[in-house]
Scaffold this active site. Structure first.
Site, short mmCIF file in Angstrom:
data_model
loop_
_atom_site.label_atom_id
_atom_site.label_comp_id
_atom_site.label_asym_id
_atom_site.label_seq_id
_atom_site.Cartn_x
_atom_site.Cartn_y
_atom_site.Cartn_z
N ARG A 285 12.99 51.28 64.07
CA ARG A 285 11.97 50.29 63.68
C ARG A 285 11.01 50.07 64.83
O ARG A 285 11.44 49.81 65.96
CB ARG A 285 12.66 48.97 63.31
CG ARG A 285 12.57 48.65 61.83
CD ARG A 285 13.36 47.44 61.49
NE ARG A 285 12.73 46.19 61.94
CZ ARG A 285 13.12 44.99 61.55
NH1 ARG A 285 14.14 44.88 60.71
NH2 ARG A 285 12.51 43.91 61.98
N ARG B 273 9.64 30.57 59.09
CA ARG B 273 9.71 30.86 60.52
C ARG B 273 8.85 29.90 61.33
O ARG B 273 8.89 29.93 62.55
CB ARG B 273 9.19 32.28 60.77
CG ARG B 273 10.29 33.33 60.91
CD ARG B 273 9.57 34.65 61.20
NE ARG B 273 10.37 35.67 61.80
CZ ARG B 273 11.03 36.62 61.13
NH1 ARG B 273 11.08 36.58 59.81
NH2 ARG B 273 11.66 37.58 61.77
N LYS C 47 20.97 38.32 59.90
CA LYS C 47 20.50 37.67 58.68
C LYS C 47 20.50 38.63 57.49
O LYS C 47 21.00 38.30 56.42
CB LYS C 47 19.08 37.09 58.85
CG LYS C 47 18.97 36.04 59.95
CD LYS C 47 17.58 35.41 59.99
CE LYS C 47 16.49 36.36 60.42
NZ LYS C 47 16.57 36.80 61.83
N ARG D 87 19.80 48.97 67.22
CA ARG D 87 19.20 49.28 65.92
C ARG D 87 18.01 50.22 66.09
O ARG D 87 17.76 51.09 65.26
CB ARG D 87 18.74 47.97 65.25
CG ARG D 87 18.19 48.19 63.86
CD ARG D 87 17.98 46.89 63.13
NE ARG D 87 16.83 46.15 63.62
CZ ARG D 87 16.48 44.94 63.20
NH1 ARG D 87 17.22 44.32 62.29
NH2 ARG D 87 15.43 44.34 63.67
N ARG E 31 9.16 38.74 69.81
CA ARG E 31 9.89 38.15 68.68
C ARG E 31 10.82 37.04 69.15
O ARG E 31 10.93 36.00 68.51
CB ARG E 31 10.66 39.25 67.94
CG ARG E 31 9.69 40.20 67.21
CD ARG E 31 10.33 41.51 66.86
NE ARG E 31 11.31 41.38 65.80
CZ ARG E 31 12.30 42.24 65.59
NH1 ARG E 31 12.45 43.28 66.38
NH2 ARG E 31 13.12 42.05 64.59
P1 AMP Z 1 12.27 40.54 60.03
O1 AMP Z 1 12.66 41.71 59.22
O2 AMP Z 1 12.66 39.23 59.40
O3 AMP Z 1 12.74 40.62 61.46
O4 AMP Z 1 10.68 40.52 60.09
C1 AMP Z 1 9.96 41.58 60.67
C2 AMP Z 1 8.54 41.14 60.99
O5 AMP Z 1 7.86 40.76 59.79
C3 AMP Z 1 8.44 39.91 61.88
O6 AMP Z 1 8.55 40.22 63.26
C4 AMP Z 1 7.03 39.41 61.52
O7 AMP Z 1 6.02 40.21 62.10
C5 AMP Z 1 7.01 39.65 60.02
N1 AMP Z 1 7.55 38.48 59.28
C6 AMP Z 1 8.69 38.45 58.53
N2 AMP Z 1 8.89 37.23 58.02
C7 AMP Z 1 7.85 36.46 58.46
C8 AMP Z 1 7.50 35.10 58.31
N3 AMP Z 1 8.25 34.26 57.58
N4 AMP Z 1 6.36 34.67 58.91
C9 AMP Z 1 5.58 35.49 59.64
N5 AMP Z 1 5.87 36.78 59.84
C10 AMP Z 1 6.99 37.27 59.26
#
Ligand code: AMP
Length: 193
Positions: free
Chosen positions: A133, A88, A13, A127, A144
């Site tokens: 990370r 999400r 993404k 990654r 996740r």
């Molecule tokens: P990402 O970079 O999109 O994989 O997001 C990393 C982490 O941020 C996720 O595993 C969640 O803990 C938090 N996060 C990101 N976007 C959301 C969302 N829309 N709702 C809830 N938590 C989020």
């Protein structure tokens, strides 16, 4: 152009959102990036989100909805945006609908990057080695992926039902995914890059 990019963790993404931002001069609204910035800066939101994120769980809906609500009103988001990592959950999708209704600007398309759990896991572990990370640790990845299936797949079905969803095979090389996305955008009448 207003686009939502959905898909499991590791689907690509962020990579594809950056391509679209460069090609169409629209704003990238990545809740993950915004939350990581808040954690790094030690803001109240960051302090609240830090441990939740490290465990691979979801930050509460009201917190992310407020972040997106603020961001969507910024001048650079007016000509269009790509939401990456939001919504999400179904309540987040409902809140997004309400925000967009209010400004009278519906989504043009929801792109679903499809990758299997096996590919997702493999990419995230890769990654982890490259970027370190904390939420790319095996236990966090498991959370996740589980939460994606439990809470985000119903969001996918919601967009499928209202006809805005376009599926893209996310297991192809990056350039091929980008090309398929470009074709999908052309079909919904997005301006040419
Ligand atoms: P990402 O970079 O999109 O994989 O997001 C990393 C982490 O941020 C996720 O595993 C969640 O803990 C938090 N996060 C990101 N976007 C959301 C969302 N829309 N709702 C809830 N938590 C989020």
């Amino acid at each position: 152009m207003r686009v939502v990019l959905l898909g499991p963790p590791g689907a690509g993404k962020g990579t594809q959102a950056k391509e679209l931002v460069a090609r169409y001069e629209i704003a990238q609204l990545s809740t993950g990036d915004m939350l990581r910035a808040a954690v790094a800066a030690g803001t109240p939101i960051g302090l609240k989100a830090k441990d939740i994120m490290a465990r691979g769980e979801l930050v509460p809906d009201d917190v992310v909805v407020a972040i997106v609500g603020d961001r969507i009103e910024q001048p650079d988001a007016r000509r269009g945006f790509i939401l990456d990592g939001f919504p999400r959950t179904v309540p987040q999708a409902e809140a997004l609908d309400a925000m967009l209704d209010e400004i009278g600007k519906p989504l043009d398309v929801v792109l679903l990057l499809q990758v299997s759990d096996e590919v997702s896991l493999e990419r995230l572990l890769g990654r982890r080695a490259a970027e370190g990370r904390s939420d790319d640790a095996p236990e966090a990845i498991e959370n996740r992926l589980r939460l994606y299936h439990e809470l985000t797949e119903p969001v996918v079905e919601r967009y499928r039902a209202n006809g805005t969803l376009v599926g893209v095979d996310g297991e192809q090389p990056v350039e091929d995914v980008a090309r398929e996305i470009e074709d999908a955008l052309a079909q919904v009448g997005a301006p040419q890059a």
